[in-house]
Design an enzyme around this catalytic site. Structure first.
Site, PDB file in Angstrom:
ATOM      1  N   CYS A   4       0.853  -1.201   0.000  1.00 50.35           N
ATOM      2  CA  CYS A   4       0.000   0.000   0.000  1.00 50.35           C
ATOM      3  C   CYS A   4       0.888   1.251   0.000  1.00 50.35           C
ATOM      4  O   CYS A   4       1.698   1.461   0.914  1.00 50.35           O
ATOM      5  CB  CYS A   4      -0.904  -0.012   1.229  1.00 50.35           C
ATOM      6  N   CYS A   7       0.512   3.417   3.107  1.00 46.39           N
ATOM      7  CA  CYS A   7       1.186   2.811   4.273  1.00 46.39           C
ATOM      8  C   CYS A   7       2.678   3.118   4.205  1.00 46.39           C
ATOM      9  O   CYS A   7       3.313   3.411   5.227  1.00 46.39           O
ATOM     10  CB  CYS A   7       0.968   1.296   4.313  1.00 46.39           C
ATOM     11  N   ASP A  30      -1.209  16.605  -2.068  1.00 44.71           N
ATOM     12  CA  ASP A  30      -1.474  15.683  -3.168  1.00 44.71           C
ATOM     13  C   ASP A  30      -0.495  15.951  -4.314  1.00 44.71           C
ATOM     14  O   ASP A  30      -0.198  17.097  -4.642  1.00 44.71           O
ATOM     15  CB  ASP A  30      -2.921  15.860  -3.650  1.00 44.71           C
ATOM     16  N   ASN A  86     -13.294   9.469  -1.624  1.00 38.65           N
ATOM     17  CA  ASN A  86     -13.828   8.587  -2.656  1.00 38.65           C
ATOM     18  C   ASN A  86     -13.803   7.147  -2.143  1.00 38.65           C
ATOM     19  O   ASN A  86     -12.794   6.700  -1.599  1.00 38.65           O
ATOM     20  CB  ASN A  86     -12.982   8.698  -3.929  1.00 38.65           C
ATOM     21  N   GLY A  92     -14.333   6.469  -8.015  1.00 38.62           N
ATOM     22  CA  GLY A  92     -13.008   6.736  -8.565  1.00 38.62           C
ATOM     23  C   GLY A  92     -11.874   6.605  -7.569  1.00 38.62           C
ATOM     24  O   GLY A  92     -10.813   7.210  -7.749  1.00 38.62           O
ATOM     25  N   HIS A  97      -6.375   3.080   0.578  1.00 38.94           N
ATOM     26  CA  HIS A  97      -6.027   3.381   1.970  1.00 38.94           C
ATOM     27  C   HIS A  97      -6.835   4.633   2.277  1.00 38.94           C
ATOM     28  O   HIS A  97      -6.681   5.648   1.575  1.00 38.94           O
ATOM     29  CB  HIS A  97      -4.523   3.624   2.085  1.00 38.94           C
ATOM     30  N   HIS A  99      -8.435   7.961   2.849  1.00 42.45           N
ATOM     31  CA  HIS A  99      -7.867   9.316   2.816  1.00 42.45           C
ATOM     32  C   HIS A  99      -8.983  10.309   2.555  1.00 42.45           C
ATOM     33  O   HIS A  99      -9.972  10.000   1.891  1.00 42.45           O
ATOM     34  CB  HIS A  99      -6.775   9.438   1.756  1.00 42.45           C
ATOM     35  N   HIS A 101      -9.595  14.116   1.038  1.00 44.84           N
ATOM     36  CA  HIS A 101      -9.055  15.221   0.269  1.00 44.84           C
ATOM     37  C   HIS A 101      -9.551  16.514   0.914  1.00 44.84           C
ATOM     38  O   HIS A 101     -10.762  16.691   1.096  1.00 44.84           O
ATOM     39  CB  HIS A 101      -9.574  15.201  -1.170  1.00 44.84           C
TER      40      HIS A 101
HETATM   41  P1  AMP Z   1      -8.362   8.850  -4.818  1.00 41.31           P
HETATM   42  O1  AMP Z   1      -8.388   8.879  -6.321  1.00 41.31           O
HETATM   43  O2  AMP Z   1      -9.544   9.480  -4.167  1.00 41.31           O
HETATM   44  O3  AMP Z   1      -8.087   7.439  -4.319  1.00 41.31           O
HETATM   45  O4  AMP Z   1      -7.146   9.767  -4.401  1.00 41.31           O
HETATM   46  C1  AMP Z   1      -5.823   9.333  -4.414  1.00 41.31           C
HETATM   47  C2  AMP Z   1      -4.985  10.573  -4.486  1.00 41.31           C
HETATM   48  O5  AMP Z   1      -3.667  10.227  -4.117  1.00 41.31           O
HETATM   49  C3  AMP Z   1      -4.905  11.208  -5.877  1.00 41.31           C
HETATM   50  O6  AMP Z   1      -5.410  12.540  -5.807  1.00 41.31           O
HETATM   51  C4  AMP Z   1      -3.412  11.166  -6.200  1.00 41.31           C
HETATM   52  O7  AMP Z   1      -2.979  12.319  -6.886  1.00 41.31           O
HETATM   53  C5  AMP Z   1      -2.791  11.063  -4.831  1.00 41.31           C
HETATM   54  N1  AMP Z   1      -1.495  10.427  -4.754  1.00 41.31           N
HETATM   55  C6  AMP Z   1      -1.135   9.215  -5.245  1.00 41.31           C
HETATM   56  N2  AMP Z   1       0.140   8.948  -4.940  1.00 41.31           N
HETATM   57  C7  AMP Z   1       0.594  10.004  -4.222  1.00 41.31           C
HETATM   58  C8  AMP Z   1       1.847  10.327  -3.602  1.00 41.31           C
HETATM   59  N3  AMP Z   1       2.892   9.496  -3.652  1.00 41.31           N
HETATM   60  N4  AMP Z   1       1.942  11.510  -2.946  1.00 41.31           N
HETATM   61  C9  AMP Z   1       0.911  12.361  -2.900  1.00 41.31           C
HETATM   62  N5  AMP Z   1      -0.304  12.110  -3.446  1.00 41.31           N
HETATM   63  C10 AMP Z   1      -0.444  10.948  -4.108  1.00 41.31           C
END
Ligand code: AMP
Length: 113
Positions: A4, A7, A30, A86, A92, A97, A99, A101
């Site tokens: 992950c 993680c 992000d 989400n 989407g 994991h 999170h 936004h």
């Molecule tokens: P979601 O699409 O709601 O699952 O959001 C996942 C978010 O994680 C997206 O907005 C990506 O741009 C962001 N993301 C993925 N990898 C990283 C990373 N290594 N550092 C910062 N943001 C990330």
């Protein structure tokens, strides 16, 4: 979870642009911002998404919302902001994991879907 990405970020194995950290929660910018301010807030423990929140882990989720309010104040998002999570394919979700936004710093679209 070993595979992950969040993680790994929580464990410091992958770098992130940190905004806030404590024992149970991490917040970082992000990589692909969707607003002038776009911060992700995660629990350090692995929870897949909102569908996996239950009585055994909801305390950290409550704490996350306290952290979100603090970050929003610290970043000067006084005119408002949006908090989005989400959950699964139809929404989407790309990282499984939990999170949240935190989006702000400008007028946001009224389109919620
Ligand atoms: P979601 O699409 O709601 O699952 O959001 C996942 C978010 O994680 C997206 O907005 C990506 O741009 C962001 N993301 C993925 N990898 C990283 C990373 N290594 N550092 C910062 N943001 C990330």
């Amino acid at each position: 979870m070993s595979d992950c990405i969040f993680c790994k970020i929580a464990a410091g194995e992958i770098p992130s642009n940190k905004v806030y950290e404590d024992e149970t929660v991490l917040a970082f910018y992000d990589l692909n911002p969707m607003a002038k301010v776009h911060v992700l807030i995660i629990p350090k423990e692995h929870i897949a998404n909102v569908a996996e929140i239950d009585a055994s882990n909801s305390a950290v989720v409550a704490h996350i919302f306290e952290v979100i309010a603090k970050i929003a104040k610290d970043l000067g998002l006084d005119e408002g902001y949006r908090v989005v999570s989400n959950c699964k394919e139809f929404a989407g979700q790309s990282v499984y994991h939990l999170h949240f936004h935190l989006l702000g710093g400008e007028q946001l679209s009224m389109n919620m879907c």
